[in-house]
Each structure stands twice: as C-alpha cells, then as structure tokens.
Write a protein that holds these residues in place. Structure first.
Motif, short mmCIF file in Angstrom:
data_model
loop_
_atom_site.label_atom_id
_atom_site.label_comp_id
_atom_site.label_asym_id
_atom_site.label_seq_id
_atom_site.Cartn_x
_atom_site.Cartn_y
_atom_site.Cartn_z
N LYS A 127 0.84 -1.19 0.00
CA LYS A 127 0.00 0.00 0.00
C LYS A 127 0.88 1.25 0.00
CE LYS A 127 -3.80 2.21 2.38
NZ LYS A 127 -4.69 2.22 3.53
N ASP A 128 0.55 2.17 -0.89
CA ASP A 128 1.23 3.46 -0.95
C ASP A 128 2.75 3.34 -1.00
OD1 ASP A 128 -1.29 4.67 -0.82
OD2 ASP A 128 -1.23 4.73 1.37
N GLY A 129 3.25 2.38 -1.76
CA GLY A 129 4.69 2.24 -1.94
C GLY A 129 5.40 1.45 -0.86
N SER A 130 4.72 1.10 0.22
CA SER A 130 5.38 0.29 1.24
C SER A 130 4.98 -1.18 1.06
CB SER A 130 5.00 0.77 2.65
OG SER A 130 3.65 0.49 2.91
N VAL A 131 5.88 -2.04 1.46
CA VAL A 131 5.65 -3.47 1.31
C VAL A 131 5.89 -4.15 2.66
CG1 VAL A 131 6.36 -5.57 0.10
CG2 VAL A 131 6.44 -3.39 -1.08
N ASP A 132 4.85 -4.80 3.15
CA ASP A 132 4.96 -5.57 4.38
C ASP A 132 4.63 -7.02 4.06
OD1 ASP A 132 5.52 -3.33 6.00
OD2 ASP A 132 3.39 -2.93 6.29
N LEU A 133 5.18 -7.90 4.85
CA LEU A 133 4.90 -9.32 4.71
C LEU A 133 4.24 -9.79 5.99
CD1 LEU A 133 5.29 -11.88 2.95
CD2 LEU A 133 7.44 -12.25 4.16
N ALA A 134 3.06 -10.37 5.86
CA ALA A 134 2.37 -10.95 7.01
C ALA A 134 2.71 -12.43 7.06
CB ALA A 134 0.86 -10.75 6.87
N THR A 135 3.02 -12.90 8.26
CA THR A 135 3.30 -14.32 8.46
C THR A 135 2.43 -14.84 9.60
OG1 THR A 135 5.10 -13.91 10.06
CG2 THR A 135 5.70 -14.04 7.73
N THR A 136 2.08 -16.11 9.50
CA THR A 136 1.37 -16.77 10.58
C THR A 136 2.13 -18.03 10.94
OG1 THR A 136 -0.02 -18.10 9.11
CG2 THR A 136 -0.88 -15.96 9.79
N GLY A 137 1.93 -18.45 12.18
CA GLY A 137 2.65 -19.63 12.63
C GLY A 137 1.83 -20.53 13.49
N ALA A 138 2.47 -21.60 13.92
CA ALA A 138 1.82 -22.59 14.77
C ALA A 138 1.41 -22.01 16.12
CB ALA A 138 2.75 -23.78 14.96
N ASP A 139 2.01 -20.89 16.50
CA ASP A 139 1.66 -20.26 17.78
C ASP A 139 0.38 -19.43 17.69
OD1 ASP A 139 2.63 -18.19 16.24
OD2 ASP A 139 4.05 -17.45 17.74
N GLY A 140 -0.22 -19.34 16.51
CA GLY A 140 -1.48 -18.62 16.34
C GLY A 140 -1.33 -17.12 16.17
N CYS A 141 -0.13 -16.62 16.07
CA CYS A 141 0.10 -15.17 15.92
C CYS A 141 0.30 -14.79 14.47
CB CYS A 141 1.34 -14.75 16.71
SG CYS A 141 1.15 -14.88 18.48
N VAL A 142 -0.16 -13.59 14.13
CA VAL A 142 0.12 -12.98 12.83
C VAL A 142 1.15 -11.88 13.09
CG1 VAL A 142 -0.81 -11.66 10.89
CG2 VAL A 142 -2.19 -13.45 11.96
N ARG A 143 2.22 -11.91 12.32
CA ARG A 143 3.28 -10.91 12.47
C ARG A 143 3.45 -10.16 11.16
NH1 ARG A 143 4.58 -15.38 15.42
NH2 ARG A 143 5.25 -15.02 17.56
N LEU A 144 3.74 -8.86 11.26
CA LEU A 144 4.01 -8.04 10.08
C LEU A 144 5.48 -7.68 10.05
CD1 LEU A 144 0.96 -5.60 9.99
CD2 LEU A 144 1.37 -7.60 8.56
N TRP A 145 6.06 -7.78 8.86
CA TRP A 145 7.48 -7.49 8.66
C TRP A 145 7.61 -6.45 7.55
CZ3 TRP A 145 10.32 -10.40 12.09
CH2 TRP A 145 9.72 -11.53 12.61
N ALA A 146 8.30 -5.35 7.84
CA ALA A 146 8.59 -4.35 6.81
C ALA A 146 9.76 -4.89 5.99
CB ALA A 146 8.96 -3.01 7.44
N ILE A 147 9.57 -5.01 4.69
CA ILE A 147 10.59 -5.62 3.83
C ILE A 147 11.26 -4.55 2.98
CG2 ILE A 147 11.00 -7.28 1.96
CD1 ILE A 147 10.13 -8.58 4.62
N LYS A 148 12.59 -4.56 2.99
CA LYS A 148 13.39 -3.69 2.12
C LYS A 148 14.14 -4.61 1.16
CE LYS A 148 16.89 -0.03 2.33
NZ LYS A 148 16.99 0.13 0.97
N PHE A 149 13.75 -4.55 -0.10
CA PHE A 149 14.34 -5.42 -1.10
C PHE A 149 15.76 -5.02 -1.43
CE2 PHE A 149 9.73 -5.58 -2.27
CZ PHE A 149 9.52 -6.87 -1.82
N HIS A 150 16.58 -6.00 -1.83
CA HIS A 150 17.94 -5.73 -2.31
C HIS A 150 17.83 -4.91 -3.60
CE1 HIS A 150 19.65 -8.56 0.52
NE2 HIS A 150 18.85 -9.51 0.07
N THR A 151 18.73 -3.98 -3.77
CA THR A 151 18.75 -3.19 -5.00
C THR A 151 19.69 -3.86 -6.00
OG1 THR A 151 20.48 -1.77 -4.11
CG2 THR A 151 18.22 -1.03 -3.84
#
Length: 153
Positions: A127-151
């Motif tokens: 959204k609006d030029g930012s990229v986040d990655l949502a992950t879920t796991g066996a612990d039942g939590c959703v986590r958001l990660w701000a991703i900065k791609f390699h140039t």
C-alpha cells in the motif's frame, strides 16, 4: 489433490494436480474436458505449496525436501508473490521465512525464527509504496514485517 491456481495468462481455467509422485501436473479446463498441458518434474519430495506469479511467468513450488529452497531445512507450507512478480516469499516448518528475488537468484532476505513451532503462511500487504509481509505460525500469531528489497547494482 486437484486445485485451482489462478493464472492471468491462461485462457482456460488452470488446475494444478499434486500427487505423491513428486510431479506437478498443469491442466486446463475448457468447460467440457480436462486436458493435461504440462508435467513439471524435478521436485525431491511431495509438493505441498504452489503459487503462480501475478504476471503468469513463474510457478513456484515447495516440496518436503526443499532442494529448490535450499535455505529451508523443513517442509514448505506457503508461497506468495509480490504484485510485480519480482519476489516470492516462502514459509516453512523450520520456523523461517525467506524472500526470494527473480532478478537476484543468489540473494534472499531471511526472517529467522519468524514463527515458533513453524511458519504456516505468508501474504504480501502492499500500500502506498510500502511493502509488508504478514506471516502466521503454529503459535497462532500474525506478524508483520517491513521488507526492504535488495537493489540491483
């Protein structure tokens, strides 16, 4: 197991068939009959995760042996592409998440221990030029990660 995986460049409905023979079969359905159009081989284990890139050029597959995703040490549970089809994220039972680049195959972004007990799913939020990655796991939590791609140099 037969399931639909959307591909924007196939005129007919595309279906991917995963079997215990380590092959992925690409089928098309024209409304009347199912036709096998390709067999993708080379997986070292049972394929459990599949994802077409949004532009339809790539199909990522994750198996139980993970030879294609050499950084993982466990079963691949989920794959997700960015909307520009340049990066694919993989979530694994080994608790780690990796982001893979189409243009820089030898570089990846590692999110180590992203989900205690195993990473179950990945999903891109753009959204609006930012990229986040949502992950879920066996612990039942959703986590958001701000991703900065390699140039690209």
């Amino acid at each position: 197991m037969l399931r639909q995986v959307p591909s924007p460049h196939l005129k007919a409905l595309s279906l991917l068939e995963e079997r215990y023979d380590r092959k992925v079969r690409l089928n098309t359905w024209d409304g009347k009959s199912l036709k096998e159009t390709a067999i993708l081989e080379g997986n070292n284990g049972i394929v459990l995760a599949l994802a077409f890139s949004p532009d339809g050029k790539y199909l990522a597959s994750g198996d139980m042996i993970t030879s294609r995703w050499s950084s993982h040490t466990g079963r691949i549970n989920s794959l997700a592409w960015t909307s520009d089809s340049l990066h694919c994220a993989s979530a694994s039972l080994d608790t780690h998440v990796y982001v893979w680049s189409v243009t820089q195959l030898t570089k990846n972004i590692a999110i180590m221990n992203a989900a205690p007990g195993g990473a179950n799913a990945v999903h891109w939020l753009e959204k609006d030029g930012s990229v986040d990655l949502a992950t879920t796991g066996a612990d039942g939590c959703v986590r958001l990660w701000a991703i900065k791609f390699h140039t690209v140099p």
